[in-house]
Write an enzyme that holds these catalytic residues in place. Structure first.
Site, PDB file in Angstrom:
ATOM      1  N   ASP A 256       1.889  -4.643  -4.935  1.00 54.94           N
ATOM      2  CA  ASP A 256       0.672  -4.712  -4.316  1.00 54.94           C
ATOM      3  C   ASP A 256       0.384  -3.616  -3.463  1.00 54.94           C
ATOM      4  OD1 ASP A 256      -1.656  -5.769  -3.318  1.00 54.94           O
ATOM      5  OD2 ASP A 256      -0.784  -6.579  -1.750  1.00 54.94           O
ATOM      6  N   SER A 257      -0.692  -3.212  -2.743  1.00 54.88           N
ATOM      7  CA  SER A 257      -0.978  -2.486  -2.039  1.00 54.88           C
ATOM      8  C   SER A 257      -0.255  -2.609  -0.551  1.00 54.88           C
ATOM      9  CB  SER A 257      -2.625  -2.252  -1.786  1.00 54.88           C
ATOM     10  OG  SER A 257      -2.906  -3.523  -1.199  1.00 54.88           O
TER      11      SER A 257
ATOM     12  N   HIS B 267      -5.188 -10.972  -0.981  1.00 55.35           N
ATOM     13  CA  HIS B 267      -5.104 -11.246   0.308  1.00 55.35           C
ATOM     14  C   HIS B 267      -5.782 -12.426   0.904  1.00 55.35           C
ATOM     15  CE1 HIS B 267      -3.928  -7.057   1.491  1.00 55.35           C
ATOM     16  NE2 HIS B 267      -3.682  -7.331   2.636  1.00 55.35           N
TER      17      HIS B 267
ATOM     18  N   CYS C 219      -2.363  -7.120  -7.216  1.00 50.13           N
ATOM     19  CA  CYS C 219      -3.347  -6.553  -6.577  1.00 50.13           C
ATOM     20  C   CYS C 219      -4.310  -6.656  -7.567  1.00 50.13           C
ATOM     21  CB  CYS C 219      -2.759  -5.239  -6.279  1.00 50.13           C
ATOM     22  SG  CYS C 219      -4.331  -4.356  -5.457  1.00 50.13           S
TER      23      CYS C 219
ATOM     24  N   CYS D 247      -8.680 -11.266  -4.752  1.00 50.62           N
ATOM     25  CA  CYS D 247      -8.040 -10.209  -3.844  1.00 50.62           C
ATOM     26  C   CYS D 247      -6.832 -11.077  -3.590  1.00 50.62           C
ATOM     27  CB  CYS D 247      -8.876  -9.652  -2.708  1.00 50.62           C
ATOM     28  SG  CYS D 247      -7.792  -8.616  -1.439  1.00 50.62           S
TER      29      CYS D 247
ATOM     30  N   GLU E  43      -4.852  -9.205   7.529  1.00 54.36           N
ATOM     31  CA  GLU E  43      -3.461  -8.329   8.059  1.00 54.36           C
ATOM     32  C   GLU E  43      -3.388  -8.392   9.623  1.00 54.36           C
ATOM     33  OE1 GLU E  43      -2.260  -5.353   6.627  1.00 54.36           O
ATOM     34  OE2 GLU E  43      -2.830  -5.811   4.485  1.00 54.36           O
TER      35      GLU E  43
END
Ligand code: DGL
Length: 257
Positions: free
Chosen positions: A7-8, A181, A70, A179, A147
């Site tokens: 993933d990023s 996240h 991702c 996504c 984040e």
């Protein structure tokens, strides 16, 4: 069997956690490109280059399957990696779409993701093939909220409402969290919209692997590589997968340019 996941940044750890739980004996190698996150606002060419570099790095560990954890990378580089690699490559799009098709009763599905994922129309194209009416919306503030660890309380509630109300008003009964996240905001989304069925990429992938009948046995090895040290990564890693040490990779080791 060993599996590579990339993933990023931290988002793919939601996929790591689910796979580690469902396949305890699988050896798992995770690559989080923390030096170059986010991918969601980069061009197609850049996302393809970063994704190819991540895949090649993991390939060096002799992985026998690759999971693109991702959505942005799956949307832009998924098909290319599938055609270039000689191991099974599994992105998040197809498993998410399959789960949404099982969930929806009224055929109206919402898709949220980064600007890049929404722009790629990867979910829309697949869902529309099955006659689903698709309502999409990029939610660019979700990634920084996650984040920052701001996943509960007044601020995330307001931001979630700001983005999702319009989709809910369109009558969707199912929402794809496009996504990796976003599963960390799932509780807030559920509190605000308890009637929605939520598709979480991490569960969709684990389900997909079970249904594909892939057999993963190994020693239960767990390794996590990142391209830059990051406090939020450390915090989320601890919360999601515990005390696995982080290993730093220099970008110069993976860059092809
Ligand atoms: N985890 C990424 C995804 O699933 C989003 C974060 C980013 O923009 O890199 O699309």
């Amino acid at each position: 069997m060993s599996i590579g996941i990339f993933d990023s940044g931290i988002g793919g750890l939601t996929v790591f956690r689910e796979i580690a739980r469902e396949f305890p004996l699988t050896d798992i190698y995770y690559f989080g490109d923390t030096a170059r996150v986010p991918y969601g606002n980069k061009s197609r060419e850049t996302v393809i280059r970063y994704s190819t570099e991540a895949a090649n790095y993991l390939k060096g560990f002799g992985i026998e399957a690759l999971i693109i954890a991702c959505n942005t990378a799956s949307s832009y580089a998924g098909e290319l990696l599938k055609s270039q690699m000689d191991i099974p490559v599994i992105g998040v799009i197809e498993p998410g779409v399959e789960m949404a098709l099982r969930y929806t009763e009224n055929g109206k599905v919402g898709v949220i993701g980064t600007q890049a994922t929404v722009r790629s129309n990867a979910y829309r194209k697949l869902l529309e093939k099955s006659g689903i009416q698709v309502f999409q919306k990029p939610c660019p503030l979700f990634v920084p909220l996650v984040e920052e660890g701001m996943v509960e309380g007044e601020i995330p509630r307001l931001v979630v409402k700001q983005y999702l109300q319009e989709l809910v008003d369109s009558g969707i009964d199912t929402l794809i969290l496009g996504c990796t996240h976003y599963p960390l905001l799932k509780d807030t989304i559920k509190q605000l919209y308890p009637h929605l069925k939520i598709v979480d990429s991490s569960q969709a992938i684990a389900d997909f692997l079970h249904r594909e009948g892939l057999r993963f046995t190994g020693e239960g090895k767990r390794r996590i590589f990142i391209t830059d040290e990051s406090e939020s990564f450390e915090k989320f890693k601890k919360m999601l997968v515990g005390n696995i040490p982080l290993e730093k990779v220099e970008l110069s080791e993976i860059c092809t340019l």
